[in-house]
Design an enzyme around this catalytic site. Structure first.
Site, PDB file in Angstrom:
ATOM      1  N   LYS A   1       1.249  -0.342  -0.119  1.00 42.54           N
ATOM      2  CA  LYS A   1       0.100  -0.282   0.147  1.00 42.54           C
ATOM      3  C   LYS A   1       0.608   1.221  -0.107  1.00 42.54           C
ATOM      4  CE  LYS A   1      -2.304  -0.275   3.476  1.00 42.54           C
ATOM      5  NZ  LYS A   1      -2.115   0.095   4.743  1.00 42.54           N
TER       6      LYS A   1
ATOM      7  N   ARG B   1     -10.526   2.116   9.198  1.00 44.12           N
ATOM      8  CA  ARG B   1     -10.669   0.171   8.721  1.00 44.12           C
ATOM      9  C   ARG B   1     -11.755  -0.216  10.287  1.00 44.12           C
ATOM     10  NH1 ARG B   1      -4.389   0.929   9.360  1.00 44.12           N
ATOM     11  NH2 ARG B   1      -3.798  -0.970  10.252  1.00 44.12           N
TER      12      ARG B   1
ATOM     13  N   ARG C   1      11.694  -8.112   4.903  1.00 39.41           N
ATOM     14  CA  ARG C   1      11.246  -7.006   5.656  1.00 39.41           C
ATOM     15  C   ARG C   1      12.007  -6.887   6.822  1.00 39.41           C
ATOM     16  NH1 ARG C   1       5.913  -3.036   4.683  1.00 39.41           N
ATOM     17  NH2 ARG C   1       5.513  -3.398   6.560  1.00 39.41           N
TER      18      ARG C   1
ATOM     19  N   ARG D   1      10.215  -1.226  12.665  1.00 35.52           N
ATOM     20  CA  ARG D   1       8.266  -0.680  13.036  1.00 35.52           C
ATOM     21  C   ARG D   1       9.010  -1.927  13.887  1.00 35.52           C
ATOM     22  NH1 ARG D   1       3.983  -0.003   9.272  1.00 35.52           N
ATOM     23  NH2 ARG D   1       2.728  -0.942  10.381  1.00 35.52           N
TER      24      ARG D   1
ATOM     25  N   ARG E   1      -2.654  -8.579  12.991  1.00 34.43           N
ATOM     26  CA  ARG E   1      -2.657  -7.871  12.275  1.00 34.43           C
ATOM     27  C   ARG E   1      -3.903  -7.849  11.397  1.00 34.43           C
ATOM     28  NH1 ARG E   1       1.542  -4.095  10.348  1.00 34.43           N
ATOM     29  NH2 ARG E   1       0.276  -2.374  10.588  1.00 34.43           N
TER      30      ARG E   1
HETATM   31  P1  AMP Z   1      -0.855   1.485   9.651  1.00 35.16           P
HETATM   32  O1  AMP Z   1       1.015   2.092   9.521  1.00 35.16           O
HETATM   33  O2  AMP Z   1      -1.968   1.703   9.216  1.00 35.16           O
HETATM   34  O3  AMP Z   1      -0.440  -0.066   9.889  1.00 35.16           O
HETATM   35  O4  AMP Z   1      -1.084   1.323  11.149  1.00 35.16           O
HETATM   36  C1  AMP Z   1      -0.743   0.829  12.257  1.00 35.16           C
HETATM   37  C2  AMP Z   1      -1.320   0.684  13.436  1.00 35.16           C
HETATM   38  O5  AMP Z   1      -1.902   1.713  14.207  1.00 35.16           O
HETATM   39  C3  AMP Z   1      -2.185  -0.632  13.527  1.00 35.16           C
HETATM   40  O6  AMP Z   1      -1.371  -2.194  13.651  1.00 35.16           O
HETATM   41  C4  AMP Z   1      -2.865   0.301  14.900  1.00 35.16           C
HETATM   42  O7  AMP Z   1      -2.850   0.181  16.009  1.00 35.16           O
HETATM   43  C5  AMP Z   1      -3.067   1.477  14.307  1.00 35.16           C
HETATM   44  N1  AMP Z   1      -4.210   2.140  13.626  1.00 35.16           N
HETATM   45  C6  AMP Z   1      -3.615   2.534  12.336  1.00 35.16           C
HETATM   46  N2  AMP Z   1      -4.733   3.232  11.802  1.00 35.16           N
HETATM   47  C7  AMP Z   1      -5.818   2.663  11.919  1.00 35.16           C
HETATM   48  C8  AMP Z   1      -6.847   3.311  12.191  1.00 35.16           C
HETATM   49  N3  AMP Z   1      -8.207   3.796  11.607  1.00 35.16           N
HETATM   50  N4  AMP Z   1      -7.460   2.606  13.510  1.00 35.16           N
HETATM   51  C9  AMP Z   1      -7.069   1.809  14.635  1.00 35.16           C
HETATM   52  N5  AMP Z   1      -5.971   1.500  14.999  1.00 35.16           N
HETATM   53  C10 AMP Z   1      -5.291   2.380  13.520  1.00 35.16           C
END
Ligand code: AMP
Length: 187
Positions: free
Chosen positions: A13, A88, A127, A135, A146
């Protein structure tokens, strides 16, 4: 041009979002990046979000929606934006609709990058091995959580856009270039 980009963790993404940003001169709104900035700056929000993020669970809808509400009204969004990692949950999607209606903004396209679960694990393990990533949530045990969370909470959001006939699904099991091309063909 305003987009929503969906894809499970590791679907590429981020790479495709960068391509779209350059091509259309728009901004990326990544709730994950915003939360990581909060963690880095050790704000109250960051402190409460950190353990949730480290487990791969979702931060509460209220926090996320307040963050988006503020971000989407900033002037750099005027030319367009990509929502990456948001909405999400179904509740976030419904709240977003209300917010966009109030602001008289419309989403032009909802794109889902679809990939096979095994391929995702392979990518994320690679990765981690290459040590490219700093991360905390990038290891395979947490990734599995996840993916479970994605299926449980985020797949219904994809169905929501599918029912509204707004969803375009791209095969993410192809080369980066081919995925980019497929996205551009839709737009
Ligand atoms: P990402 O980089 O988008 O994978 O986000 C990393 C982490 O941030 C996720 O695993 C969630 O813990 C939190 N997070 C990011 N976006 C959201 C969202 N829209 N709603 C809830 N938690 C989020």
């Amino acid at each position: 041009m305003n987009f929503i980009l969906f894809g499970p963790p590791g679907a590429g993404k981020g790479t495709q979002a960068k391509m779209l940003i350059d091509k259309f001169d728009i901004v990326q709104i990544s709730t994950g990046d915003m939360l990581r900035d909060e963690v880095k700056s050790q704000s109250d929000l960051g402190k409460s979000a950190k353990s949730i993020m480290d487990r791969g669970d979702l931060v509460s809808d209220n926090i996320i929606i307040a963050m988006i509400k503020k971000r989407i009204q900033m002037s750099d969004c005027n030319n367009g934006f990509i929502l990456d990692g948001f909405p999400r949950t179904l509740n976030q999607a419904v709240e977003l609709d209300g917010l966009l209606e109030d602001l008289k903004i419309k989403i032009d396209n909802v794109i889902q990058i679809e990939v096979d679960e095994n391929l995702l694990l392979e990518r994320i393990n690679k990765r981690a091995l290459e040590n490219e990533s700093i991360r905390n949530d990038d290891n395979s045990a947490i990734l599995k959580n996840r993916i479970i969370v994605y299926k449980k909470d985020t797949m219904p959001v994809i169905d929501y856009y599918k029912n509204l006939k707004k969803l375009n699904t791209i095969n993410g099991m192809q080369s980066i270039e081919k995925v980019s091309q497929d996205i551009l063909n839709i737009l």
